[in-house]
Design a protein around this motif. Structure first.
Motif, PDB file in Angstrom:
ATOM      1  N   GLY A 160     -11.900  -0.671  -2.692  1.00 33.32           N
ATOM      2  CA  GLY A 160     -11.571  -2.097  -2.741  1.00 33.32           C
ATOM      3  C   GLY A 160     -10.393  -2.437  -1.864  1.00 33.32           C
ATOM      4  O   GLY A 160     -10.377  -3.472  -1.180  1.00 33.32           O
ATOM      5  N   ALA A 161      -9.374  -1.595  -1.872  1.00 30.52           N
ATOM      6  CA  ALA A 161      -8.210  -1.827  -1.026  1.00 30.52           C
ATOM      7  C   ALA A 161      -8.575  -1.736   0.452  1.00 30.52           C
ATOM      8  O   ALA A 161      -8.121  -2.540   1.282  1.00 30.52           O
ATOM      9  CB  ALA A 161      -7.100  -0.824  -1.359  1.00 30.52           C
ATOM     10  N   LEU A 162      -9.399  -0.775   0.800  1.00 29.59           N
ATOM     11  CA  LEU A 162      -9.817  -0.634   2.196  1.00 29.59           C
ATOM     12  C   LEU A 162     -10.689  -1.807   2.630  1.00 29.59           C
ATOM     13  O   LEU A 162     -10.533  -2.322   3.747  1.00 29.59           O
ATOM     14  CB  LEU A 162     -10.579   0.688   2.388  1.00 29.59           C
ATOM     15  N   LEU A 163     -11.575  -2.252   1.777  1.00 28.70           N
ATOM     16  CA  LEU A 163     -12.439  -3.380   2.116  1.00 28.70           C
ATOM     17  C   LEU A 163     -11.604  -4.666   2.208  1.00 28.70           C
ATOM     18  O   LEU A 163     -11.825  -5.483   3.094  1.00 28.70           O
ATOM     19  CB  LEU A 163     -13.558  -3.531   1.077  1.00 28.70           C
ATOM     20  N   GLY A 164     -10.654  -4.834   1.300  1.00 28.17           N
ATOM     21  CA  GLY A 164      -9.779  -6.011   1.355  1.00 28.17           C
ATOM     22  C   GLY A 164      -8.932  -6.031   2.622  1.00 28.17           C
ATOM     23  O   GLY A 164      -8.743  -7.077   3.244  1.00 28.17           O
ATOM     24  N   GLY A 165      -8.446  -4.879   3.028  1.00 29.72           N
ATOM     25  CA  GLY A 165      -7.674  -4.807   4.267  1.00 29.72           C
ATOM     26  C   GLY A 165      -8.537  -5.084   5.477  1.00 29.72           C
ATOM     27  O   GLY A 165      -8.094  -5.705   6.455  1.00 29.72           O
ATOM     28  N   ALA A 166      -9.785  -4.644   5.437  1.00 30.86           N
ATOM     29  CA  ALA A 166     -10.680  -4.895   6.565  1.00 30.86           C
ATOM     30  C   ALA A 166     -11.062  -6.357   6.639  1.00 30.86           C
ATOM     31  O   ALA A 166     -11.206  -6.927   7.737  1.00 30.86           O
ATOM     32  CB  ALA A 166     -11.936  -4.023   6.434  1.00 30.86           C
ATOM     33  N   LEU A 167     -11.234  -7.016   5.500  1.00 29.26           N
ATOM     34  CA  LEU A 167     -11.594  -8.435   5.501  1.00 29.26           C
ATOM     35  C   LEU A 167     -10.404  -9.324   5.851  1.00 29.26           C
ATOM     36  O   LEU A 167     -10.576 -10.452   6.316  1.00 29.26           O
ATOM     37  CB  LEU A 167     -12.173  -8.836   4.137  1.00 29.26           C
ATOM     38  N   GLN A 168      -9.194  -8.843   5.621  1.00 31.47           N
ATOM     39  CA  GLN A 168      -8.002  -9.620   5.951  1.00 31.47           C
ATOM     40  C   GLN A 168      -7.818  -9.739   7.456  1.00 31.47           C
ATOM     41  O   GLN A 168      -7.337 -10.741   7.943  1.00 31.47           O
ATOM     42  CB  GLN A 168      -6.779  -8.963   5.323  1.00 31.47           C
TER      43      GLN A 168
END
Length: 84
Positions: free
Chosen positions: A75-83
């Motif tokens: 989730g943290a990696l996906l959130g960072g990628a979407l940011q």
């Protein structure tokens, strides 16, 4: 069929081949090396446990905690990628 060929067929296939019988001839498999270690079967010590044996010893709550940690990391990696 010569006596020598009949003897060879008896040794290779475990029975005598008749001259009128159809035989699918294939050379016997060559066993040049024995893949087992020299002391196979004589060792008193136990080998390393497999991954399945190690996983059987873990408590049930460890699976839930590890799954939650992996989900949080993804989730943290996906959130960072979407940011970005």
């Amino acid at each position: 069929m010569t006596p020598a060929r009949r003897q060879y067929a008896h040794q290779a296939y475990g029975r005598t081949a008749d001259a009128f019988e159809t035989v699918a001839w294939r050379p016997p498999v060559a066993h040049r090396f024995d893949p087992r270690p020299a002391n196979d079967g004589y060792s008193s010590e136990r080998g390393e446990p497999t991954l399945r044996e190690m996983a059987e010893g873990l408590p049930a709550w460890f699976t839930i905690v590890a799954g939650g940690a992996v989900a949080a990391l993804l989730g943290a990696l996906l959130g960072g990628a979407l940011q970005v």
